[in-house]
Each structure stands twice: as C-alpha cells, then as structure tokens.
Write a protein that holds these residues in place. Structure first.
Motif, PDB file in Angstrom:
ATOM      1  N   VAL A  38      35.673  91.527  -1.501  1.00  0.00           N
ATOM      2  CA  VAL A  38      34.546  91.224  -0.623  1.00  0.00           C
ATOM      3  C   VAL A  38      33.308  90.906  -1.455  1.00  0.00           C
ATOM      4  O   VAL A  38      32.901  91.702  -2.307  1.00  0.00           O
ATOM      5  N   LEU A  39      32.727  89.747  -1.194  1.00  0.00           N
ATOM      6  CA  LEU A  39      31.444  89.393  -1.776  1.00  0.00           C
ATOM      7  C   LEU A  39      30.428  89.399  -0.632  1.00  0.00           C
ATOM      8  O   LEU A  39      30.615  88.714   0.376  1.00  0.00           O
ATOM      9  N   CYS A  40      29.389  90.205  -0.759  1.00  0.00           N
ATOM     10  CA  CYS A  40      28.354  90.319   0.272  1.00  0.00           C
ATOM     11  C   CYS A  40      27.215  89.370  -0.065  1.00  0.00           C
ATOM     12  O   CYS A  40      26.868  89.199  -1.229  1.00  0.00           O
ATOM     13  N   TRP A  41      26.648  88.765   0.970  1.00  0.00           N
ATOM     14  CA  TRP A  41      25.550  87.826   0.743  1.00  0.00           C
ATOM     15  C   TRP A  41      24.553  87.909   1.889  1.00  0.00           C
ATOM     16  O   TRP A  41      24.876  88.365   2.977  1.00  0.00           O
ATOM     17  N   THR A  42      23.347  87.494   1.585  1.00  0.00           N
ATOM     18  CA  THR A  42      22.296  87.398   2.599  1.00  0.00           C
ATOM     19  C   THR A  42      21.694  85.997   2.518  1.00  0.00           C
ATOM     20  O   THR A  42      21.755  85.350   1.478  1.00  0.00           O
ATOM     21  N   ASP A  95      23.925  93.304   4.116  1.00  0.00           N
ATOM     22  CA  ASP A  95      23.499  94.195   3.048  1.00  0.00           C
ATOM     23  C   ASP A  95      24.735  94.732   2.322  1.00  0.00           C
ATOM     24  O   ASP A  95      25.698  95.166   2.970  1.00  0.00           O
ATOM     25  N   THR A  96      24.720  94.747   1.016  1.00  0.00           N
ATOM     26  CA  THR A  96      25.919  95.062   0.231  1.00  0.00           C
ATOM     27  C   THR A  96      26.515  96.427   0.569  1.00  0.00           C
ATOM     28  O   THR A  96      27.696  96.519   0.896  1.00  0.00           O
ATOM     29  N   GLY A  97      25.739  97.472   0.494  1.00  0.00           N
ATOM     30  CA  GLY A  97      26.278  98.811   0.744  1.00  0.00           C
ATOM     31  C   GLY A  97      26.846  98.957   2.145  1.00  0.00           C
ATOM     32  O   GLY A  97      27.995  99.379   2.331  1.00  0.00           O
ATOM     33  N   ARG A  98      26.063  98.599   3.139  1.00  0.00           N
ATOM     34  CA  ARG A  98      26.521  98.721   4.532  1.00  0.00           C
ATOM     35  C   ARG A  98      27.739  97.849   4.797  1.00  0.00           C
ATOM     36  O   ARG A  98      28.663  98.256   5.508  1.00  0.00           O
ATOM     37  N   THR A  99      27.739  96.654   4.254  1.00  0.00           N
ATOM     38  CA  THR A  99      28.850  95.736   4.494  1.00  0.00           C
ATOM     39  C   THR A  99      30.139  96.241   3.861  1.00  0.00           C
ATOM     40  O   THR A  99      31.196  96.207   4.488  1.00  0.00           O
ATOM     41  N   LEU A 100      30.065  96.735   2.638  1.00  0.00           N
ATOM     42  CA  LEU A 100      31.265  97.257   1.989  1.00  0.00           C
ATOM     43  C   LEU A 100      31.805  98.478   2.723  1.00  0.00           C
ATOM     44  O   LEU A 100      33.016  98.613   2.917  1.00  0.00           O
ATOM     45  N   VAL A 101      30.916  99.366   3.145  1.00  0.00           N
ATOM     46  CA  VAL A 101      31.345 100.541   3.912  1.00  0.00           C
ATOM     47  C   VAL A 101      31.985 100.092   5.228  1.00  0.00           C
ATOM     48  O   VAL A 101      32.995 100.659   5.665  1.00  0.00           O
ATOM     49  N   GLY A 102      31.429  99.073   5.853  1.00  0.00           N
ATOM     50  CA  GLY A 102      32.001  98.554   7.088  1.00  0.00           C
ATOM     51  C   GLY A 102      33.369  97.909   6.882  1.00  0.00           C
ATOM     52  O   GLY A 102      34.244  97.996   7.745  1.00  0.00           O
ATOM     53  N   CYS A 103      33.568  97.268   5.739  1.00  0.00           N
ATOM     54  CA  CYS A 103      34.865  96.644   5.451  1.00  0.00           C
ATOM     55  C   CYS A 103      35.930  97.688   5.127  1.00  0.00           C
ATOM     56  O   CYS A 103      37.095  97.516   5.480  1.00  0.00           O
ATOM     57  N   ALA A 104      35.543  98.741   4.445  1.00  0.00           N
ATOM     58  CA  ALA A 104      36.472  99.828   4.091  1.00  0.00           C
ATOM     59  C   ALA A 104      36.374 100.904   5.168  1.00  0.00           C
ATOM     60  O   ALA A 104      35.950 102.023   4.924  1.00  0.00           O
ATOM     61  N   ASP A 105      36.793 100.548   6.378  1.00  0.00           N
ATOM     62  CA  ASP A 105      36.563 101.411   7.532  1.00  0.00           C
ATOM     63  C   ASP A 105      37.766 102.249   7.948  1.00  0.00           C
ATOM     64  O   ASP A 105      37.706 102.986   8.920  1.00  0.00           O
ATOM     65  N   ARG A 106      38.843 102.150   7.219  1.00  0.00           N
ATOM     66  CA  ARG A 106      40.034 102.946   7.539  1.00  0.00           C
ATOM     67  C   ARG A 106      40.064 104.183   6.653  1.00  0.00           C
ATOM     68  O   ARG A 106      39.792 104.097   5.449  1.00  0.00           O
ATOM     69  N   PRO A 107      40.434 105.334   7.199  1.00  0.00           N
ATOM     70  CA  PRO A 107      40.461 106.564   6.385  1.00  0.00           C
ATOM     71  C   PRO A 107      41.361 106.462   5.158  1.00  0.00           C
ATOM     72  O   PRO A 107      41.109 107.099   4.144  1.00  0.00           O
ATOM     73  N   ASP A 108      42.425 105.642   5.246  1.00  0.00           N
ATOM     74  CA  ASP A 108      43.351 105.512   4.114  1.00  0.00           C
ATOM     75  C   ASP A 108      42.971 104.402   3.142  1.00  0.00           C
ATOM     76  O   ASP A 108      43.698 104.153   2.178  1.00  0.00           O
ATOM     77  N   ASP A 109      41.857 103.721   3.391  1.00  0.00           N
ATOM     78  CA  ASP A 109      41.390 102.703   2.453  1.00  0.00           C
ATOM     79  C   ASP A 109      40.880 103.362   1.183  1.00  0.00           C
ATOM     80  O   ASP A 109      40.598 104.566   1.154  1.00  0.00           O
ATOM     81  N   LEU A 110      40.745 102.564   0.144  1.00  0.00           N
ATOM     82  CA  LEU A 110      40.080 102.963  -1.091  1.00  0.00           C
ATOM     83  C   LEU A 110      39.043 101.896  -1.371  1.00  0.00           C
ATOM     84  O   LEU A 110      39.369 100.703  -1.410  1.00  0.00           O
ATOM     85  N   LEU A 111      37.797 102.300  -1.544  1.00  0.00           N
ATOM     86  CA  LEU A 111      36.712 101.369  -1.863  1.00  0.00           C
ATOM     87  C   LEU A 111      36.449 101.452  -3.359  1.00  0.00           C
ATOM     88  O   LEU A 111      36.178 102.537  -3.885  1.00  0.00           O
ATOM     89  N   VAL A 112      36.564 100.321  -4.048  1.00  0.00           N
ATOM     90  CA  VAL A 112      36.383 100.273  -5.505  1.00  0.00           C
ATOM     91  C   VAL A 112      35.144  99.453  -5.811  1.00  0.00           C
ATOM     92  O   VAL A 112      34.977  98.336  -5.319  1.00  0.00           O
ATOM     93  N   LEU A 113      34.281 100.021  -6.644  1.00  0.00           N
ATOM     94  CA  LEU A 113      33.022  99.375  -7.019  1.00  0.00           C
ATOM     95  C   LEU A 113      32.839  99.432  -8.519  1.00  0.00           C
ATOM     96  O   LEU A 113      33.251 100.390  -9.168  1.00  0.00           O
ATOM     97  N   GLY A 114      32.187  98.430  -9.049  1.00  0.00           N
ATOM     98  CA  GLY A 114      31.789  98.471 -10.454  1.00  0.00           C
ATOM     99  C   GLY A 114      30.467  99.197 -10.567  1.00  0.00           C
ATOM    100  O   GLY A 114      29.589  99.037  -9.713  1.00  0.00           O
ATOM    101  N   ALA A 115      30.336 100.030 -11.578  1.00  0.00           N
ATOM    102  CA  ALA A 115      29.060 100.704 -11.810  1.00  0.00           C
ATOM    103  C   ALA A 115      28.045  99.658 -12.234  1.00  0.00           C
ATOM    104  O   ALA A 115      28.340  98.792 -13.054  1.00  0.00           O
ATOM    105  N   GLY A 116      26.887  99.697 -11.651  1.00  0.00           N
ATOM    106  CA  GLY A 116      25.844  98.720 -11.966  1.00  0.00           C
ATOM    107  C   GLY A 116      25.254  98.949 -13.341  1.00  0.00           C
ATOM    108  O   GLY A 116      25.617  99.881 -14.056  1.00  0.00           O
TER     109      GLY A 116
END
Length: 170
Positions: A38-42, A95-116
């Motif tokens: 997922v790439l988030c954009w505004t 918005d990046t944070g909200r959008t990623l949390v919204g995309c990873a909305d299943r309890p069994d999902d895993l959300l992976v992020l790069g440290a900034g």
C-alpha cells in the motif's frame, strides 16, 4: 467463513520501505499468505487544501503519480522480477497512518512498516511517527523493520555535510 490473513506493507519508495517490503515478502513466502503493498497519498496541497480549492485534474495527477511511485518502488525492490508471492498493490488516498491501519483491518493481518529516518524533537512534535500511530491504533500485530545500514550511513553523511556547509558558510 473467516477472512484470510494477509501481510500489509506500507510502501513509499524510501530505503526503509523497500527493506520493509523485502521483509514482508519473505514472511508472505514463509506463511503462504497474500502480500498487500500500500502506498498512501494525498492531493497536492494536502486534503485541506484540496477541499478549499477542489481541482479534479490535480487529483487525477496525484493519483497517477502515486501509482507510478508504487510501481517504481516494486520494480526497485524486486528488480523487475516476480516477488514469488501473491502480491496485490494499491495506491490509497489518505493520511498514511490512518490509511494503513484501515487497510490492515483483520485481526489476523500483519502490518509491516519500515522505520523512518531519525528526526529531531520539533519534527516529532509537528508530525508524529507513522509507525507510532500504527502501533497505537492497529487491531493487528505491527512489525517495524529497522532502517537499513545504507540508510543510516546516508543520513550520517547528510548530517555531516550539512554541518560542514554551515560552518564554512559562516
């Protein structure tokens, strides 16, 4: 029937997000689950600016640029080859944070992020970390992949170069 788990990875094209994408792909291969990049954009001028002065061609251009940036990041990450996983990609407006949390909305999902990159105190106050937001608000596990050594080295060079410029420019 419960929804199948996925690995959702935030992609921006930065070295950190490429490292996260590699880690997420390896985990998706290991667990045989779908990988959602997922790439988030505004819109140009951010959401507030767009609401004040809507201009649909700018919205279309912003979306097209986001899709191109996502394709480029995937090409760079996998050198134009198949990632070896079931891969789905989305450029999502928001918005990046909200959008990623919204995309990873299943309890069994895993959300992976790069440290900034390392940020100063003022920057952290004005614009909180996406990773910190996701850790606080996600309903699934969140994995933050450390910055790659190359990224740390480049940031160190930038800091050193900026310091040298200000000292010699005085």
């Amino acid at each position: 029937m419960p929804a199948e788990s996925r690995i959702v990875v935030g992609v921006s094209g930065s070295l950190g997000s490429i490292a996260a994408l590699h880690h997420a792909a390896a985990e998706a291969r290991r667990t045989d689950v779908e990988l959602l990049a997922v790439l988030c954009w505004t819109p140009p001028g951010d959401e507030l600016g767009y609401r004040r002065t809507p201009y649909p061609p700018a919205l279309t251009a912003g979306r097209d640029a986001a899709v191109a940036r996502l394709r480029q990041a995937l090409d760079e990450a996998f050198a134009g080859h198949h990632a070896g996983v079931r891969l789905r990609c989305q450029a999502v407006r928001g918005d990046t944070g909200r959008t990623l949390v919204g995309c990873a909305d299943r309890p069994d999902d895993l959300l992976v992020l790069g440290a900034g990159h390392e940020r100063g105190r003022l920057s952290r106050l004005l614009r909180p970390s996406v990773a910190a937001y996701c850790v606080r608000h996600a309903t699934c596990p969140v994995l933050t992949v450390p910055r790659p050594a190359l990224q740390r080295d480049l940031e160190e060079l930038e800091r050193g170069h900026g310091l040298r410029q200000s000292v010699t420019g005085s």
